[in-house]
Design an enzyme around this catalytic site. Structure first.
Site, PDB file in Angstrom:
ATOM      1  CB  CYS A 243      -8.853  -1.631   4.882  1.00 20.46           C
ATOM      2  SG  CYS A 243      -9.478  -3.313   4.808  1.00 20.46           S
TER       3      CYS A 243
ATOM      4  NE  ARG B 118      -4.029  -1.936   0.427  1.00 24.33           N
ATOM      5  CZ  ARG B 118      -4.048  -3.250   0.199  1.00 24.33           C
ATOM      6  NH1 ARG B 118      -3.001  -3.855  -0.345  1.00 24.33           N
ATOM      7  NH2 ARG B 118      -5.114  -3.954   0.496  1.00 24.33           N
TER       8      ARG B 118
ATOM      9  CD  GLU C  44      -5.709   1.052   2.438  1.00 26.74           C
ATOM     10  OE1 GLU C  44      -5.284   0.637   1.366  1.00 26.74           O
ATOM     11  OE2 GLU C  44      -6.848   1.541   2.562  1.00 26.74           O
TER      12      GLU C  44
HETATM   13  N1  EPU Z   1     -11.159 -10.721  10.586  1.00 27.77           N
HETATM   14  C1  EPU Z   1     -11.908 -10.790  11.731  1.00 27.77           C
HETATM   15  N2  EPU Z   1     -12.894  -9.864  11.921  1.00 27.77           N
HETATM   16  C2  EPU Z   1     -13.120  -8.871  11.041  1.00 27.77           C
HETATM   17  C3  EPU Z   1     -12.344  -8.794   9.862  1.00 27.77           C
HETATM   18  C4  EPU Z   1     -11.373  -9.748   9.665  1.00 27.77           C
HETATM   19  O1  EPU Z   1     -11.712 -11.664  12.553  1.00 27.77           O
HETATM   20  O2  EPU Z   1     -14.013  -8.064  11.293  1.00 27.77           O
HETATM   21  C5  EPU Z   1     -10.161 -11.769  10.363  1.00 27.77           C
HETATM   22  C6  EPU Z   1     -10.551 -12.655   9.182  1.00 27.77           C
HETATM   23  O3  EPU Z   1     -11.393 -13.691   9.596  1.00 27.77           O
HETATM   24  C7  EPU Z   1      -9.219 -13.134   8.669  1.00 27.77           C
HETATM   25  C8  EPU Z   1      -8.275 -11.971   8.992  1.00 27.77           C
HETATM   26  O4  EPU Z   1      -8.924 -11.178   9.975  1.00 27.77           O
HETATM   27  O5  EPU Z   1      -8.794 -14.271   9.373  1.00 27.77           O
HETATM   28  C9  EPU Z   1      -7.947 -11.145   7.759  1.00 27.77           C
HETATM   29  O6  EPU Z   1      -9.156 -10.613   7.233  1.00 27.77           O
HETATM   30  P1  EPU Z   1      -9.411 -10.433   5.656  1.00 27.77           P
HETATM   31  O7  EPU Z   1      -9.106 -11.697   4.931  1.00 27.77           O
HETATM   32  O8  EPU Z   1     -10.728  -9.792   5.478  1.00 27.77           O
HETATM   33  O9  EPU Z   1      -8.267  -9.470   5.201  1.00 27.77           O
HETATM   34  P2  EPU Z   1      -7.788  -8.108   5.811  1.00 27.77           P
HETATM   35  O10 EPU Z   1      -6.360  -8.320   6.210  1.00 27.77           O
HETATM   36  O11 EPU Z   1      -8.693  -7.533   6.805  1.00 27.77           O
HETATM   37  C10 EPU Z   1      -6.821  -7.287   3.489  1.00 27.77           C
HETATM   38  C11 EPU Z   1      -6.798  -5.975   2.803  1.00 27.77           C
HETATM   39  C12 EPU Z   1      -8.096  -5.753   2.032  1.00 27.77           C
HETATM   40  C13 EPU Z   1      -8.260  -6.880   1.042  1.00 27.77           C
HETATM   41  C14 EPU Z   1      -8.291  -8.219   1.807  1.00 27.77           C
HETATM   42  C15 EPU Z   1      -8.343  -9.414   0.874  1.00 27.77           C
HETATM   43  C16 EPU Z   1      -5.508  -4.357   4.079  1.00 27.77           C
HETATM   44  C17 EPU Z   1      -5.556  -3.255   5.078  1.00 27.77           C
HETATM   45  N3  EPU Z   1      -6.665  -4.909   3.790  1.00 27.77           N
HETATM   46  O12 EPU Z   1      -7.849  -7.200   4.493  1.00 27.77           O
HETATM   47  O13 EPU Z   1      -7.959  -4.538   1.316  1.00 27.77           O
HETATM   48  O14 EPU Z   1      -9.474  -6.715   0.330  1.00 27.77           O
HETATM   49  O15 EPU Z   1      -7.060  -8.338   2.569  1.00 27.77           O
HETATM   50  O16 EPU Z   1      -7.092  -9.631   0.282  1.00 27.77           O
HETATM   51  O17 EPU Z   1      -4.428  -4.678   3.569  1.00 27.77           O
HETATM   52  C18 EPU Z   1      -8.337  -2.183   1.298  1.00 27.77           C
HETATM   53  O18 EPU Z   1      -7.170  -2.065   0.922  1.00 27.77           O
HETATM   54  O19 EPU Z   1      -9.069  -1.181   1.439  1.00 27.77           O
HETATM   55  C19 EPU Z   1      -8.849  -3.501   1.561  1.00 27.77           C
HETATM   56  C20 EPU Z   1     -10.074  -3.690   1.980  1.00 27.77           C
END
Ligand code: EPU
Length: 302
Positions: free
Chosen positions: A226, A177, A296
């Site tokens: 995010c 990012r 972010e």
């Molecule tokens: N999780 C929770 N509760 C929540 C949200 C997530 O327990 O409310 C847990 C999920 O179950 C999972 C872990 O946290 O085990 C990671 O969650 P997720 O797979 O949704 O990915 P993330 O790390 O929260 C990142 C990116 C997203 C992207 C997704 C999919 C960042 C900040 N976020 O989210 O990007 O869509 O992976 O690859 O890097 C964005 O950039 O705006 C964005 C949404």
């Protein structure tokens, strides 16, 4: 900020820049938050150096707007004007595995167009709102991929040289990012090199990513994606969720019930509401986990 000086208005017209007085940024951002200012719509890339010289000479501060999907804009009358590129037609041209893309192109439409021409690689970003320029500047990524991996060349207006330049991939660094572009550089066009893949196969990948996103993110609501970056090795969303903060609200700014790192505008949230919520959540995470969350979302607050 209003541009009322007739000399500047006339010069803008000479540069083929469309001036819209009092544009509501809330209507130009996916969060639906933001005050008003003059919007300058740029029809020709090559006029940018003259346009920026004109603005600087007249002490008119400016900011570059892409698709407005990762942006939190302040309330009220804003102390700078906003520049936006007008999308040309066509905005994507293919030459073998190379896609020549105008940065004003819509990211999702570009991915679909390339897919229909058997060019893949970008499936993970399907469903991410915004322009190609915004995705490029932030090095948008999802599901294990990031746009920077496919970039071969970028045409941009460089604030440092005040010129339009072309950078090759090895001259740009793409990190999580984050990119080496300066905040006031303006992305104009990009050449992506995409792997050949049959459309049917790309479509399968697109459907899987769409499904994952639908099941874990609040797609129908106003958000900026995010809010915080994931610190190395941990998930911001999981930490916020573990603290039981889903649903926490300040006015109409609310931590999503579906994904805790998405903060939604559930009605008429102000920037002040959203910034207060962000600060509150950051403080609670710092207190409980000793982790300092970095934004972010890009904040334009005065
Ligand atoms: N999780 C929770 N509760 C929540 C949200 C997530 O327990 O409310 C847990 C999920 O179950 C999972 C872990 O946290 O085990 C990671 O969650 P997720 O797979 O949704 O990915 P993330 O790390 O929260 C990142 C990116 C997203 C992207 C997704 C999919 C960042 C900040 N976020 O989210 O990007 O869509 O992976 O690859 O890097 C964005 O950039 O705006 C964005 C949404």
């Amino acid at each position: 900020m209003r541009i009322l000086d007739p000399n500047i208005v006339a010069k803008l017209a000479e540069l083929h820049v469309e001036l819209k007085h009092g544009a509501a940024l809330a209507e130009l951002t996916s969060l639906g938050i933001g005050g008003t200012t003059d919007l300058l719509r740029i029809k020709r890339h090559e006029t940018l150096p003259d346009l920026l010289n004109l603005l600087d000479a007249n002490h008119v501060p400016h900011k570059f707007l892409g698709g407005g999907s990762n942006l939190l804009v302040g309330d009220g009358e804003l102390p700078w004007v906003v520049l936006q590129l007008v999308r040309p037609e066509p905005d994507v041209m293919l030459d073998g595995n190379l896609a020549h893309v105008d940065t004003a192109a819509d990211l999702g439409r570009m991915i679909t167009f390339c897919a229909k021409n058997d060019l893949g690689g970008m499936e993970g970003l399907i469903g991410v709102p915004g322009t190609v320029g915004g995705a490029l500047r932030m090095n948008a990524g999802a599901y294990g991929m990031q746009i920077g991996s496919y970039v071969r060349e970028v045409k941009l207006y460089r604030a440092a040289s005040r010129k339009i330049e072309v950078l090759r991939d090895h001259q740009i660094s793409f990190e999580y990012r984050h990119t080496s572009f300066a905040p006031d550089d303006m992305m104009l066009a990009v050449i992506l090199e995409l792997p050949s893949k049959p459309y049917k196969e790309i479509l399968k990948g697109i459907r899987i990513c769409n499904e994952k996103r639908r099941s874990s993110q609040p797609l129908g609501q106003k958000s900026a994606g995010c809010i915080f970056k994931n610190p190395p090795g941990v998930s911001a969303g999981r930490m916020i969720d573990e603290l039981g903060l889903k649903g926490l609200s300040v006015g109409d700014a609310r931590v999503s019930d579906r994904h805790a790192n998405f903060f939604v505008n559930a009605g008429h949230a102000s920037a002040k509401d959203m910034l207060t919520l962000i600060a509150d959540v950051r403080e609670r995470v710092q207190k409980s986990f000793g982790v300092s969350l970095e934004n972010e979302v890009v904040v334009w607050n005065a």
